[in-house]
Design an enzyme around this catalytic site. Structure first.
Site, short mmCIF file in Angstrom:
data_model
loop_
_atom_site.label_atom_id
_atom_site.label_comp_id
_atom_site.label_asym_id
_atom_site.label_seq_id
_atom_site.Cartn_x
_atom_site.Cartn_y
_atom_site.Cartn_z
N CYS A 34 -13.85 -0.98 -8.49
CA CYS A 34 -14.86 0.08 -8.31
C CYS A 34 -15.20 0.74 -9.65
O CYS A 34 -15.92 1.74 -9.68
CB CYS A 34 -14.38 1.12 -7.29
SG CYS A 34 -12.85 1.93 -7.76
N GLU A 45 0.88 -1.18 0.00
CA GLU A 45 0.00 0.00 0.00
C GLU A 45 0.91 1.22 0.00
O GLU A 45 1.95 1.22 0.68
CB GLU A 45 -0.91 -0.02 1.23
CG GLU A 45 -1.67 1.26 1.51
CD GLU A 45 -2.58 1.69 0.35
OE1 GLU A 45 -2.53 2.89 -0.01
OE2 GLU A 45 -3.31 0.84 -0.18
N GLU A 98 -19.59 -1.63 -7.59
CA GLU A 98 -18.40 -2.39 -7.20
C GLU A 98 -18.61 -3.81 -7.72
O GLU A 98 -19.73 -4.34 -7.65
CB GLU A 98 -18.30 -2.39 -5.68
CG GLU A 98 -16.94 -2.71 -5.14
CD GLU A 98 -16.13 -1.48 -4.76
OE1 GLU A 98 -14.99 -1.65 -4.34
OE2 GLU A 98 -16.63 -0.35 -4.90
#
Length: 362
Positions: free
Chosen positions: A320, A235, A354
């Site tokens: 998404c 991340e 989503e």
């Protein structure tokens, strides 16, 4: 934030439209029928922000249609927001109406709540915050039973905590999540829980390791880590990494190594293009990767990261943006086929959706 066209009577038709759109986008890849996971019709959104608009000498919560910042829609309640947000809205408004200290140059309010009832309010000001403001805000936080974050240019005052704690149940186990103020979290908690359970089931119990890209605050990392021997997760956002590390610790999960790298940087590391100091002490060759989990931003995976995922037997992809999902699958379809797919209605009454797919090597 623009205002969704809220009408529960139209919900089922809108959901059917989204499912049809997903079927159409995935049709070129011989996808199976998607599993469809619906949302609560109201009170589903756990976070929201409002600009404040002055009218008749008073500040009001305001929202705007997309592209129009000059015609406010003044609101007192917000049916798509959680019941906790709707309880807090009039109480907070009453507090600023009776306090010049709290209301002076207040221009934006954000609410962050959880399914488990925790709440945090962010108050944003066009002025410096002082000790007098802090004393009043502390009294307000105690009265409302919330944490408060005050923001002004270059300054942030935290009263209570700067995060809420969510609890989500996956396959009968309760996972605890710190969700920091200002960081990304899934806005629809009920649907997020359905997504986690779907991903957990689809990954299955594995004997090989998992690579996770774009892990955020560890939303998927926690339950998926219980299905594999080891996880390497990446991340780039520092606040999300810190929250993920705290969440792993809070839940007693010790088989995850978390590295602050972008997906593109990790691709370079695995391809041995260049070394990274943040990978010092981590032996990438010690992992027996068979699975990769990706939950990229709206732009999808860049071509190099897409090529990286091709190496894995199984690609579990949460998206998404179904258009960029389809574009990424087009790049992978010569080596991988869609075995499972799903629609998760995170954003009712909007065109956003989503979705999830499991791609398995042909």
């Amino acid at each position: 934030m623009s205002r969704p066209q809220f009408d529960p009577a139209t919900y089922d038709a809108q959901l059917a439209e989204k499912a049809a759109r997903l079927v159409e986008l995935l049709a070129p890849f011989d996808a199976p029928e998607p599993e469809v996971f619906d949302s609560p019709r109201e009170h589903y959104r756990l976070r929201t922000e409002f600009r404040l608009w002055r009218e008749d000498g008073q500040r009001h919560y305001a929202m705007f249609e997309q592209g129009d910042k000059h015609t406010p829609i003044l609101i007192d309640e917000f049916p798509i927001a959680s019941r906790r947000i709707n309880e807090l809205m009039p109480q907070l408004k009453a507090a600023w109406q009776t306090s010049e200290t709290l209301s002076f140059k207040l221009f934006q309010v954000e609410f962050l709540t959880t399914l488990s009832g925790d709440a945090l309010i962010t108050l944003a000001y066009h002025r410096p915050l002082n000790d007098v403001w802090q004393v009043e805000a502390e009294g307000l936080a105690a009265k409302l039973g919330v944490s408060i974050v005050g923001r002004s240019k270059g300054k942030r005052i935290v009263i209570g905590r700067d995060y809420v704690t969510e609890q989500l149940t996956v396959a009968g186990r309760v996972f605890s999540y710190r969700q920091p103020e200002g960081a990304f979290t899934q806005p629809n908690g009920e649907v997020c829980q359905k997504m986690l359970n779907w991903a957990y089931e689809v990954l299955g119990e594995r004997t090989d390791d998992l690579l996770e890209l774009y892990c955020g605050n560890g939303n998927f990392t926690l339950p998926l880590a219980t299905r594999v021997p080891k996880v390497l997760a990446t991340e780039i956002s520092k606040s999300s990494v810190n929250a993920a590390l705290a969440n792993l610790d809070d839940n007693g999960i010790d088989n995850v190594t978390l590295v602050r790298l972008s997906a593109e940087e990790l691709t370079q590391a695995l391809n041995e293009v260049r070394p990274f100091r943040r990978l010092a002490g981590i032996d990438l060759k010690s992992y027996n990767f068979g699975n990769v989990f990706v939950d990229p931003p709206r732009a999808g995976m860049d071509p190099d990261t897409c090529e990286l995922t091709r190496r894995f037997e199984r690609i579990l992809y949460i998206s998404c943006n179904p258009e960029t999902l389809a574009a990424n699958i087009a790049q992978l379809q010569d080596t991988h086929r869609i075995e499972r797919c799903a629609l998760f209605d995170q954003f009712p009454y909007t065109h956003h959706m989503e979705s999830g797919v499991l791609l398995v090597r042909r």
